[in-house]
Design an enzyme around this catalytic site. Sequence first.
Site, PDB file in Angstrom:
ATOM      1  CG  HIS A 115      -2.056  -0.886   1.029  1.00  0.00           C
ATOM      2  ND1 HIS A 115      -2.928  -1.225   1.547  1.00  0.00           N
ATOM      3  CD2 HIS A 115      -3.537  -0.472  -0.441  1.00  0.00           C
ATOM      4  CE1 HIS A 115      -3.848  -1.303   1.269  1.00  0.00           C
ATOM      5  NE2 HIS A 115      -3.768  -1.271   0.223  1.00  0.00           N
ATOM      6  CD  GLU A 127      -5.625 -11.373 -22.585  1.00  0.00           C
ATOM      7  OE1 GLU A 127      -5.096 -11.125 -22.608  1.00  0.00           O
ATOM      8  OE2 GLU A 127      -7.087 -11.818 -21.979  1.00  0.00           O
ATOM      9  CG  ASP A 132      -1.819 -13.007 -21.781  1.00  0.00           C
ATOM     10  OD1 ASP A 132      -0.506 -13.102 -21.143  1.00  0.00           O
ATOM     11  OD2 ASP A 132      -1.954 -12.760 -20.678  1.00  0.00           O
ATOM     12  CB  CYS A 139      -6.359  -2.698 -22.469  1.00  0.00           C
ATOM     13  SG  CYS A 139      -6.963  -4.464 -22.555  1.00  0.00           S
TER      14      CYS A 139
HETATM   15  C1  PEP Z   1      -2.712  -8.018 -21.896  1.00  0.00           C
HETATM   16  O1  PEP Z   1      -2.347  -9.238 -21.627  1.00  0.00           O
HETATM   17  O2  PEP Z   1      -2.153  -7.666 -22.642  1.00  0.00           O
HETATM   18  C2  PEP Z   1      -3.528  -7.592 -20.957  1.00  0.00           C
HETATM   19  C3  PEP Z   1      -3.422  -6.053 -20.913  1.00  0.00           C
HETATM   20  O3  PEP Z   1      -3.653  -8.172 -19.617  1.00  0.00           O
HETATM   21  P1  PEP Z   1      -2.536  -8.623 -18.250  1.00  0.00           P
HETATM   22  O4  PEP Z   1      -1.924  -7.673 -19.017  1.00  0.00           O
HETATM   23  O5  PEP Z   1      -3.554  -8.249 -17.454  1.00  0.00           O
HETATM   24  O6  PEP Z   1      -2.484 -10.102 -18.716  1.00  0.00           O
HETATM   25 MG    MG Z   2      -3.967 -10.678 -20.664  1.00  0.00          MG
END
Ligand code: PEP
Ligand code: MG
Length: 588
Positions: free
Chosen positions: A199, A441, A465, A512
């Site tokens: 935290h 992904e 991923d 993302c």
């Molecule tokens: C990704 O796989 O790009 C993603 C945004 O999810 P995470 O990093 O949480 O697996």
């Molecule tokens: Mg991911």
Amino acid sequence: MDLARSETRIFRGIAASPGIAIGTVRMTDRSRVAVSEVSIAPDEAAQECDRFQKALDHAREELQNLKQQIAASHGPEHLYVVDTHLLILEDTMLTRGTLDLIERELINAEAALKRNLLKFKEFFAAIDDEYLRERAVDVETVVERIMRAMVGKRQECIRSIDGGKLIVIAHDLSPTDILQIDKSRVIGVATDLGGKTSHTSILARALEIPAVVGLETITGADIDGLPVIIDGTDGTIVVNPDPETFRDYLKRKQHYDYLEQEFLKLKDLPSETLDGHRIGLMGNVEFAEEIPSLTGHGGEGVGLYRTEMLYMSRQGLPDEEEQFRAYAAIVESMAPLPVTIRTLDVGGDKLATDLHLEDEMNPALGLRAIRLSLRKPEIFMIQLRAILRASALGKVRIFFPMISGIEEVRAAKRLLEEAKGELRAADIPFDEKLEVGIMVEIPSVVVIADILACEVDFFSVGTNDLIQYTLAIDRTNEHLAHLYQPLHPAILRSLKMVVDAAHAAGIRACMCGEMAGEPLFLPVLLGLGFDELSMTSVSIPRVKKVLRRATKADAERLVARALTYATASEVEGFLKGEISARFSESFD
Ligand code: PEP
Ligand code: MG
């Protein structure tokens, strides 16, 4: 001055909160109250119990005062830290447990409390979850506060530290210490203990105070009062920097601060190209505390809210009410901007404590994310209802992680409909038009993106991923890092297939994964046609800067060319050349 105190010394720890600060070391004593065990007579037990109760009252009063001070200086967002400590004070394992020990073992109150703390520590140490283990620190901090109240020992308050440009170094700092920092006096912090997800680190990042943690033994060094540089971006502390190092860091700091200021000027400007094309620049968050930094950097919403932290930070699973409160806090603080909530994505390198996952030969390819949610619908339904309820409070979108085929999307949507039915039957409001999306992904999804596009309202590409599975490169293996190539032609082609399929079906193409936050890649992502990019907050103005100087037409030409190269390094060389021809400065 003795020799050791005039030497340059470098300490390396964990980079917990970015930024460079140059100042003077201020060691603060966070040593524990020394406790010895004393046997008491049976008729003294009531008096000891009374002393313990009074110390609890005193600690409660201190925390209530602290809460008011923090509310006045930081507003309401961070009060949960003090609230957590207040809740720990009420925990019966702590209170009743200590009173029982006094009465049963006939020992003094301090010793009973210390023994009880050891039980807590054993309990937490057995937990295979870094985040939850860190919570043991909260219990220790509260116990220390009670202990001090019993022995009448005061601890130096960070708020009352005098002097300017201080780097506070301590064995450990509690979240409440961080909240008391006056940034005109304390410009950085460093601790022996702590990890990236403690935290203390989260708050340092949220309040933008450079921090290095996990330095292990820095408080054993005789460095109080010496000049020091703290680099929270790479986890380095330099004590007594030589003139060259000093100049070097000063330049880096000036550059970092200059860029941050320059970037922040863009905060309220539209994220649009010179030829008027807009892309939504959103933030990736895991905790409500990150929201002020997101809005402070001009985020246009949350593009990825990773909900797994809720499951990883506790014993037992979060119930519907707790999840609802967590989602509601973020949705309400962002409204009317959208919050894109991803359903539970545990498994692989993210472990949850109480889901009883079995050991698997290939966890990255195992029972994880949406596969797990569909296998355990009773757990999934709780999350779906909580997300739906939060959708009544602002603009929420939901999306599912690790989708590999259409059956999973349909099964997840069926359960979502079921959850809606339950809420309707109970007259509980939710957004009937809630958008539903999927993470892209897994390579199979890229190949059938055209089919899947008819099932959902948006795609969000998780490049972390997608690169791992497309190139068969373990994203956590440092020996393979050189093969982890976002600009690999296979990745670029995959991205193109996803965006084209999305747009042909009239849905949004978002990204993302970490690739979205890299300014160098922006022209490619713009040229491919992404509608939204979601990234860590500090990257938003950096990406916006490139975006506002680009044109869609130029980016499309650039991508067409990039797609003709056979290797990632050729693409990278080409991009770097094109970018430096257009921009004279760097972005990091
Ligand atoms: C990704 O796989 O790009 C993603 C945004 O999810 P995470 O990093 O949480 O697996
Ligand atoms: Mg991911």
